[in-house]
Write an enzyme that holds these catalytic residues in place. Structure first.
Site, PDB file in Angstrom:
ATOM      1  CB  SER A 197     -60.225  20.801 -43.188  1.00 49.92           C
ATOM      2  OG  SER A 197     -60.087  21.721 -42.486  1.00 49.92           O
ATOM      3  CB  THR A 198     -63.026  24.091 -45.259  1.00 49.63           C
ATOM      4  OG1 THR A 198     -61.949  24.687 -44.455  1.00 49.63           O
ATOM      5  CG2 THR A 198     -64.188  24.887 -45.369  1.00 49.63           C
ATOM      6  CG  HIS A 244     -58.209  20.322 -39.744  1.00 51.16           C
ATOM      7  ND1 HIS A 244     -57.862  20.861 -41.055  1.00 51.16           N
ATOM      8  CD2 HIS A 244     -57.320  19.391 -39.635  1.00 51.16           C
ATOM      9  CE1 HIS A 244     -56.676  20.208 -41.594  1.00 51.16           C
ATOM     10  NE2 HIS A 244     -56.274  19.248 -40.634  1.00 51.16           N
ATOM     11  CG  MET A 286     -58.711  25.630 -45.256  1.00 48.52           C
ATOM     12  SD  MET A 286     -59.325  27.072 -44.956  1.00 48.52           S
ATOM     13  CE  MET A 286     -57.740  27.915 -44.910  1.00 48.52           C
ATOM     14  CG  ASP A 288     -53.609  17.724 -42.369  1.00 49.75           C
ATOM     15  OD1 ASP A 288     -52.443  17.058 -42.485  1.00 49.75           O
ATOM     16  OD2 ASP A 288     -54.375  17.521 -41.519  1.00 49.75           O
TER      17      ASP A 288
END
Length: 364
Positions: A181-182, A210, A303, A306
């Site tokens: 993600s991030t 994401h 972050m 997940d």
């Protein structure tokens, strides 16, 4: 600092951010040149940087901002177009930490609860990560509506105690599944670039990052260039082939199923999980069901949490799960949660992950 050529947008974003008691907007300026000047006058953890601005645009300002303050976290902000997606991914390769898609109108921006939550959460996660890296206290106060959205932070993980590692599977994996993600695009480029040097594994690689739909289309093209192997945004019913990379499209969960002797990818718009679609957990659960001990899962920077529950399902099915370590993560949310839940066989610096994948993929 908020950087946008629209005074209306700057005002709206400032009010959204300062609605959280742990965030203070110390500068609000209209172009990149003004942002560089403001960086000399203020202590800034996070910059929300628009792409299209007069005098000096975001992509021109980015390297100069990072040269002045290399540890500052930059979130690129743009409306969701193919051009802006391409520019945002280029910016992340240049050192930006994240991106956020702005609604196309001021009305949508002012009434967009999802945009507000995403903006606030990303600023807090990145600002907290920078402060922890500098040994400073990270703000922890949260607004009531944010209390409904759990956000796993590096601070909470360190308080949770030491990580217990599992024995990795002795079997050679038949699939490699990666969640991020991030900071994920940069991490993916790093891992795939290293794998290219080491020798590409014969197993298929499936990735959930994401991202909104337009971005995943562009991401697949960037990944293919970095990896030097075929990479594509997955389509429903794709037959999974060895040595190729498949990326979950934005707004669709991606899972893997059997169809006779073939393995195929299925896409669905089931409810978001961990406030995400695509989410890593559904992909990991499907991998555990289909491959068991012959699965290798990797959780990269991001972050939230997940991938942690799905990672545990893979681990309990006998497969191997590894996670990126805190020091090399932009945000140690997802990999930290996966490590703390007890699903991992290794927690590694980003620069060691490709070598681990390579060794596992070539077991005899």
């Amino acid at each position: 600092m908020v950087v946008d050529d629209s005074a209306v947008v700057r005002g709206l974003e400032t009010r959204m951010l300062e609605g959280d008691p742990s965030i203070r907007v110390v500068a609000s300026v209209g172009n990149g040149q003004m942002a560089l000047q403001a960086l000399d006058r203020h202590e800034i953890d996070v910059i929300v940087l628009d792409i299209e601005m007069p005098i000096m645009d975001g992509l021109t300002a980015l390297p100069q901002l990072l040269k002045k303050k290399p540890d500052v976290k930059v979130i690129m902000a743009s409306t969701l177009t193919l051009k802006n997606a391409e520019v945002s991914l280029k910016a992340m390769q240049m050192g930006a930490s994240e991106y956020i898609s702005k609604p196309t109108t001021s009305r949508e921006l002012s009434s967009g609860a999802d945009f507000r939550r995403e903006l606030v959460d990303k600023v807090k996660a990145l600002g907290g990560a920078r402060r922890r890296a500098l040994g400073r206290r990270a703000p922890t106060a949260r607004t009531p509506d944010q209390e409904r959205k759990p956000l796993v932070t590096a601070l909470s993980q360190r308080q949770a105690g030491p990580v217990t590692l599992r024995q990795p599977s002795s079997d050679r994996p038949d699939i490699i599944a990666i969640g991020s993600s991030t900071g994920g695009p940069q991490a993916l480029f790093s891992v795939f670039g290293d794998l290219r040097k080491l020798g590409w594994p014969s197993q298929p690689i499936i990735v959930t990052q994401h991202m909104p739909a337009t971005f995943t289309t562009i991401l697949a093209g960037h990944v293919e260039r970095v990896a030097g192997v075929a990479a594509k945004e997955a389509q429903d019913g794709d037959v999974v082939k060895g040595g190729q990379i498949y990326i979950a499209p934005g707004d669709y969960h991606m899972v893997i199923e059997s169809r006779g002797v073939e393995k195929v990818l299925r896409l669905n718009q089931g409810p978001p999980e961990n406030f995400c679609r695509p989410a890593v957990d559904p992909m990991f659960r499907s991998v555990a069901k289909l491959y068991g001990r012959r699965a290798l899962a990797v959780v990269l920077t991001g972050m939230g949490a997940d991938g942690s529950k799905g990672g545990m399902v893979i681990a309990e099915s006998g497969g191997t799960v590894i996670a990126q370590d805190e020091a090399s993560s932009v945000v140690w949310g997802m990999p930290g949660a996966t490590a703390q839940i007890g699903a991992c066989s290794a927690v590694l610096p980003l620069t060691d992950i490709a070598a681990y994948i390579h060794r596992s993929a070539n077991k005899r």
